[in-house]
Write a protein that holds these residues in place. Sequence first.
Motif, PDB file in Angstrom:
ATOM      1  N   GLY A  77       9.589  32.493  20.069  1.00 31.30           N
ATOM      2  CA  GLY A  77       8.199  33.127  19.568  1.00 31.30           C
ATOM      3  C   GLY A  77       6.808  32.256  18.662  1.00 31.30           C
ATOM      4  O   GLY A  77       5.740  32.373  18.774  1.00 31.30           O
ATOM      5  N   ASN A  78       7.666  31.015  18.136  1.00 35.06           N
ATOM      6  CA  ASN A  78       6.455  30.140  17.494  1.00 35.06           C
ATOM      7  C   ASN A  78       6.437  28.619  17.774  1.00 35.06           C
ATOM      8  O   ASN A  78       6.215  27.639  16.940  1.00 35.06           O
ATOM      9  N   CYS A  79       7.334  28.256  19.270  1.00 36.24           N
ATOM     10  CA  CYS A  79       6.695  27.142  19.587  1.00 36.24           C
ATOM     11  C   CYS A  79       6.842  26.798  21.558  1.00 36.24           C
ATOM     12  O   CYS A  79       6.991  28.609  22.142  1.00 36.24           O
ATOM     13  N   ASP A  80       6.740  25.870  22.247  1.00 38.72           N
ATOM     14  CA  ASP A  80       6.479  25.983  23.412  1.00 38.72           C
ATOM     15  C   ASP A  80       7.250  25.531  24.041  1.00 38.72           C
ATOM     16  O   ASP A  80       7.651  25.699  24.785  1.00 38.72           O
ATOM     17  N   ALA A  81       7.840  24.563  23.431  1.00 40.64           N
ATOM     18  CA  ALA A  81       9.178  23.904  24.412  1.00 40.64           C
ATOM     19  C   ALA A  81      10.549  23.973  22.476  1.00 40.64           C
ATOM     20  O   ALA A  81      10.636  23.913  21.935  1.00 40.64           O
ATOM     21  N   CYS A  82      11.371  24.032  23.470  1.00 42.51           N
ATOM     22  CA  CYS A  82      13.097  23.217  22.455  1.00 42.51           C
ATOM     23  C   CYS A  82      13.551  22.469  23.157  1.00 42.51           C
ATOM     24  O   CYS A  82      13.695  22.654  23.876  1.00 42.51           O
ATOM     25  N   PHE A  83      14.380  21.782  22.308  1.00 39.92           N
ATOM     26  CA  PHE A  83      15.145  20.512  22.651  1.00 39.92           C
ATOM     27  C   PHE A  83      15.754  20.252  21.784  1.00 39.92           C
ATOM     28  O   PHE A  83      16.488  20.025  20.507  1.00 39.92           O
ATOM     29  N   GLY A  84      17.195  20.075  22.420  1.00 38.37           N
ATOM     30  CA  GLY A  84      18.917  19.776  21.346  1.00 38.37           C
ATOM     31  C   GLY A  84      18.876  18.480  21.534  1.00 38.37           C
ATOM     32  O   GLY A  84      19.429  18.434  22.603  1.00 38.37           O
ATOM     33  N   PRO A  85      18.845  17.639  20.936  1.00 37.04           N
ATOM     34  CA  PRO A  85      18.761  15.924  21.191  1.00 37.04           C
ATOM     35  C   PRO A  85      20.491  15.774  21.171  1.00 37.04           C
ATOM     36  O   PRO A  85      21.582  16.638  20.298  1.00 37.04           O
ATOM     37  N   ALA A  86      20.447  14.784  21.299  1.00 40.59           N
ATOM     38  CA  ALA A  86      22.738  14.621  21.631  1.00 40.59           C
ATOM     39  C   ALA A  86      23.029  13.709  21.353  1.00 40.59           C
ATOM     40  O   ALA A  86      22.075  12.158  20.679  1.00 40.59           O
ATOM     41  N   GLU A  87      23.792  13.126  21.098  1.00 40.72           N
ATOM     42  CA  GLU A  87      24.379  12.668  19.931  1.00 40.72           C
ATOM     43  C   GLU A  87      24.561  11.396  20.267  1.00 40.72           C
ATOM     44  O   GLU A  87      24.004  10.275  19.810  1.00 40.72           O
ATOM     45  N   ASP A  88      24.013  11.038  21.109  1.00 41.00           N
ATOM     46  CA  ASP A  88      24.242   9.105  22.302  1.00 41.00           C
ATOM     47  C   ASP A  88      22.954   8.959  22.990  1.00 41.00           C
ATOM     48  O   ASP A  88      22.878   7.772  23.548  1.00 41.00           O
ATOM     49  N   GLY A  89      21.842   9.322  21.956  1.00 42.22           N
ATOM     50  CA  GLY A  89      20.488   9.359  22.325  1.00 42.22           C
ATOM     51  C   GLY A  89      20.075  10.323  23.657  1.00 42.22           C
ATOM     52  O   GLY A  89      18.732  10.041  23.741  1.00 42.22           O
ATOM     53  N   GLY A  90      20.528  11.441  23.974  1.00 39.85           N
ATOM     54  CA  GLY A  90      19.882  11.925  25.079  1.00 39.85           C
ATOM     55  C   GLY A  90      19.780  13.014  24.798  1.00 39.85           C
ATOM     56  O   GLY A  90      19.147  13.226  23.294  1.00 39.85           O
ATOM     57  N   PHE A  91      19.639  14.398  25.514  1.00 41.91           N
ATOM     58  CA  PHE A  91      19.805  15.427  25.256  1.00 41.91           C
ATOM     59  C   PHE A  91      20.086  16.636  25.921  1.00 41.91           C
ATOM     60  O   PHE A  91      20.550  16.479  27.160  1.00 41.91           O
ATOM     61  N   TRP A  92      21.424  17.857  25.369  1.00 37.11           N
ATOM     62  CA  TRP A  92      22.194  18.517  25.619  1.00 37.11           C
ATOM     63  C   TRP A  92      20.960  19.815  26.099  1.00 37.11           C
ATOM     64  O   TRP A  92      21.781  20.401  27.380  1.00 37.11           O
ATOM     65  N   ALA A  93      19.964  19.936  26.227  1.00 36.46           N
ATOM     66  CA  ALA A  93      19.212  21.224  26.297  1.00 36.46           C
ATOM     67  C   ALA A  93      17.548  21.043  26.130  1.00 36.46           C
ATOM     68  O   ALA A  93      17.080  20.696  25.377  1.00 36.46           O
ATOM     69  N   LEU A  94      16.742  21.323  26.535  1.00 32.98           N
ATOM     70  CA  LEU A  94      15.665  21.754  27.247  1.00 32.98           C
ATOM     71  C   LEU A  94      15.239  22.818  27.511  1.00 32.98           C
ATOM     72  O   LEU A  94      15.262  23.553  29.055  1.00 32.98           O
ATOM     73  N   GLY A  95      14.075  23.412  26.679  1.00 31.44           N
ATOM     74  CA  GLY A  95      13.665  25.252  26.986  1.00 31.44           C
ATOM     75  C   GLY A  95      11.564  24.341  27.193  1.00 31.44           C
ATOM     76  O   GLY A  95      11.890  23.882  26.158  1.00 31.44           O
ATOM     77  N   LEU A  96      11.281  25.346  27.874  1.00 29.69           N
ATOM     78  CA  LEU A  96       9.933  25.402  28.136  1.00 29.69           C
ATOM     79  C   LEU A  96       9.706  26.975  28.168  1.00 29.69           C
ATOM     80  O   LEU A  96      10.104  27.282  29.028  1.00 29.69           O
ATOM     81  N   ALA A  97       8.505  27.235  27.424  1.00 32.31           N
ATOM     82  CA  ALA A  97       8.063  28.125  27.709  1.00 32.31           C
ATOM     83  C   ALA A  97       7.360  28.688  28.992  1.00 32.31           C
ATOM     84  O   ALA A  97       7.279  29.672  29.416  1.00 32.31           O
ATOM     85  N   ARG A  98       6.598  27.543  28.855  1.00 32.62           N
ATOM     86  CA  ARG A  98       5.949  27.854  30.732  1.00 32.62           C
ATOM     87  C   ARG A  98       6.029  26.293  31.070  1.00 32.62           C
ATOM     88  O   ARG A  98       6.088  25.164  31.452  1.00 32.62           O
TER      89      ARG A  98
END
Length: 212
Positions: free
Chosen positions: A116-137
């Motif tokens: 509702g209030n964002c275009d993307a969700c980003f879940g950082p991983a502790e090793d410098g990568g990412f565990w989740a990526l969400g895109l509204a479009r």
Amino acid sequence: MTATTTLLVIAKEPRPGRVKTRLTPPFTPVEAAALAEAALRDTLAAVAAAPARRRVLVLDGAPGPWLPPGFDVVPQCAGGLDERLADAFAGCTGPALLIGMDTPQVTPALLTADFGNCDACFGPAEDGGFWALGLARPEPALLRGVPMSTPVTGAVQRERLLAAGLRVRDLPPLRDVDTAADARAVAALAPHGRFAARLAACAPAGDRRASR
């Protein structure tokens, strides 16, 4: 995510020698594959319990008895990880969230956010990568060319989102299971999951030799 979101899990078939190779040693390839399967089962269970319009397993390999009902299975495309992640989003219409199989401590609550209030969700991983990526479009070009499996992967990917003018909501950081130390730490965070139970049943090779 809301019930209008597609939830994607990108994974490898948990076969010995093909998954979790950084766990060997101390674990055998068979044990490492069993740990990978347990992590995948926990991940898929969390996704199954989260609200979603569609649930998709983007798989390298063939599905097995570890796959619960309610998932569409699509093959990973050829190419590097950035190309495979981009291709996973290319098959989506509407909001989509992608996670991997390396965070068995993930919960349905972590997968139940709102665009509702964002275009993307980003879940950082502790090793410098990412565990989740969400895109509204979903826009595959946002992932192509991002260097994968490096200490700066997450930072580069997040900056790519910001450079595109997207409003980014950060999810809590999670620890990936790559090494034996990661496995122990993650199992402690989710002690009642399949992954923790499988880890408890696996005796590292060094421990077995010492007990003889």
